[in-house]
Design a protein around this motif. Structure first.
Motif, mmCIF file in Angstrom:
data_model
loop_
_atom_site.group_PDB
_atom_site.id
_atom_site.type_symbol
_atom_site.label_atom_id
_atom_site.label_comp_id
_atom_site.label_asym_id
_atom_site.label_seq_id
_atom_site.Cartn_x
_atom_site.Cartn_y
_atom_site.Cartn_z
ATOM 1 N N ASP A 1 0.832 -1.199 0.000
ATOM 2 C CA ASP A 1 0.000 0.000 0.000
ATOM 3 C C ASP A 1 0.869 1.253 0.000
ATOM 4 O OD1 ASP A 1 0.184 0.899 3.163
ATOM 5 O OD2 ASP A 1 0.333 -1.273 2.836
ATOM 6 N N ALA A 2 0.240 2.399 -0.107
ATOM 7 C CA ALA A 2 0.952 3.664 -0.267
ATOM 8 C C ALA A 2 1.651 4.132 1.001
ATOM 9 C CB ALA A 2 -0.013 4.752 -0.733
ATOM 10 N N GLN A 3 1.377 3.503 2.137
ATOM 11 C CA GLN A 3 2.033 3.866 3.390
ATOM 12 C C GLN A 3 2.951 2.760 3.927
ATOM 13 O OE1 GLN A 3 -1.506 4.321 3.073
ATOM 14 N NE2 GLN A 3 -0.992 6.380 2.343
ATOM 15 N N GLY A 4 3.030 1.643 3.224
ATOM 16 C CA GLY A 4 3.855 0.535 3.687
ATOM 17 C C GLY A 4 3.284 -0.191 4.890
ATOM 18 N N SER B 1 3.631 -3.958 -6.933
ATOM 19 C CA SER B 1 3.220 -2.817 -6.118
ATOM 20 C C SER B 1 4.394 -2.389 -5.256
ATOM 21 C CB SER B 1 2.026 -3.193 -5.247
ATOM 22 O OG SER B 1 2.274 -4.389 -4.509
ATOM 23 N N TRP B 2 4.423 -1.109 -4.879
ATOM 24 C CA TRP B 2 5.599 -0.605 -4.182
ATOM 25 C C TRP B 2 5.262 0.602 -3.315
ATOM 26 C CZ3 TRP B 2 4.577 -0.157 -9.323
ATOM 27 C CH2 TRP B 2 4.399 1.133 -9.839
ATOM 28 N N TRP B 3 6.165 0.889 -2.394
ATOM 29 C CA TRP B 3 6.101 2.063 -1.524
ATOM 30 C C TRP B 3 7.486 2.686 -1.483
ATOM 31 C CZ3 TRP B 3 7.633 1.787 4.122
ATOM 32 C CH2 TRP B 3 7.455 3.012 4.770
ATOM 33 N N ARG B 4 7.580 3.934 -1.916
ATOM 34 C CA ARG B 4 8.852 4.656 -1.831
ATOM 35 C C ARG B 4 9.035 5.114 -0.391
ATOM 36 N NH1 ARG B 4 9.713 8.657 -6.939
ATOM 37 N NH2 ARG B 4 11.728 8.886 -5.897
#
Length: 273
Positions: A125-128, A208-211
């Protein structure tokens, strides 16, 4: 030892079984060649940079890629590398202090970013937040003892307060390249990788990834340094200069790295005010 040829460039990937004998064969390199020890995360960008370097200077580039810690050990054991492109700023400084690098030659060529990645779409997800869930069994990281990106991954987990939760799930890879391989192959559902491994020019990252926000770990400053075998060698000196040129820096930016003058202002090591 696997090799990739691109416009005269030979990239020799240093794997688990490569000792000094694997690089010793290049110790008789001619004056128009430079032998580079490169951190695994920067192997692909270096191949692209090498094309422009060869076209502009006429010199040839040969490179061996591995974790920074393994490269440091090989340099200490006498490997004939002329230039080190490290994944941190500590190792080049240590080599300089030990008399194995040329004083004053060190500079930051790139600032790396960390990413949490899964080959499965929708898992990250976008927040890890997936890190604290039970939606995965294995989390791949590069060996934090030898790979700066692995150390940054541990710092991130600690900053999130998840060290105890993820400890049983950790799968330690030899390098950031192997961590990426573990995730790509499905042997690990999640992994901390270099953002540059996902932001390959011309390709859309899969899965999918989270920077990871830079504030969660120490800044990954990647320094280059001229090693003693490269002192006075025209190709080594030319490569150091070329890394600071706009064509080389354009490649570095295209692969998802930041440059020192564009670094995020105010980024601090994890856990520090």
């Amino acid at each position: 030892m696997p090799r990739v040829r691109k416009s005269g460039v030979v990239l020799a990937v240093v794997g688990l079984g490569l000792g000094l004998a694997g690089v010793g064969a290049t110790s008789t390199a001619h004056a128009d060649e430079v032998l580079v020890a490169v951190a695994a995360n920067f192997n692909a960008p270096l191949a692209r940079i090498a094309e422009g370097f060869e076209a502009r200077t006429g010199h040839k580039l040969k490179a061996a890629a591995a974790s920074t810690g393994k490269l440091y050990a090989q340099i200490g054991a006498g490997a004939p590398f002329e230039l080190l492109l490290s994944a941190d700023d500590e190792t080049p400084a240590r080599l300089e202090a030990e008399g194995r690098a040329v004083p004053g030659s060190r500079f930051t060529y790139a600032i790396g970013e960390l990413a949490l990645w899964s080959a499965q779409p929708g898992l990250v997800d976008a927040q890890g937040a997936v890190l604290g869930s039970d939606r995965y069994r294995h989390l791949a990281i590069a060996n934090p003892k030898t790979a700066p990106y692995g150390r940054a991954a541990l710092e991130t987990v600690r900053a999130l307060g998840l060290e105890a939760a993820v400890a049983p799930k950790l799968v330690t890879a030899e390098s950031i390249a192997q961590a990426h391989q573990f995730v790509a192959s499905g042997n690990a559902e999640l992994g901390f990788v270099a953002w540059s491994q996902l932001s390959v020019p011309g390709q859309t990252p899969g899965g999918s990834w989270w920077r990871v926000p830079p504030k969660l770990h120490q800044e990954i400053r990647q320094d280059a340094v001229l090693l003693k075998p490269g002192q006075g060698r025209p190709a080594a000196t030319a490569l150091l200069a070329y890394l600071k040129s706009e064509p080389a820096q354009a490649v570095i930016r295209a692969w998802g790295y930041r440059l020192p003058d564009t670094a995020a202002v105010g980024a601090k090591p994890a856990g520090k005010p």
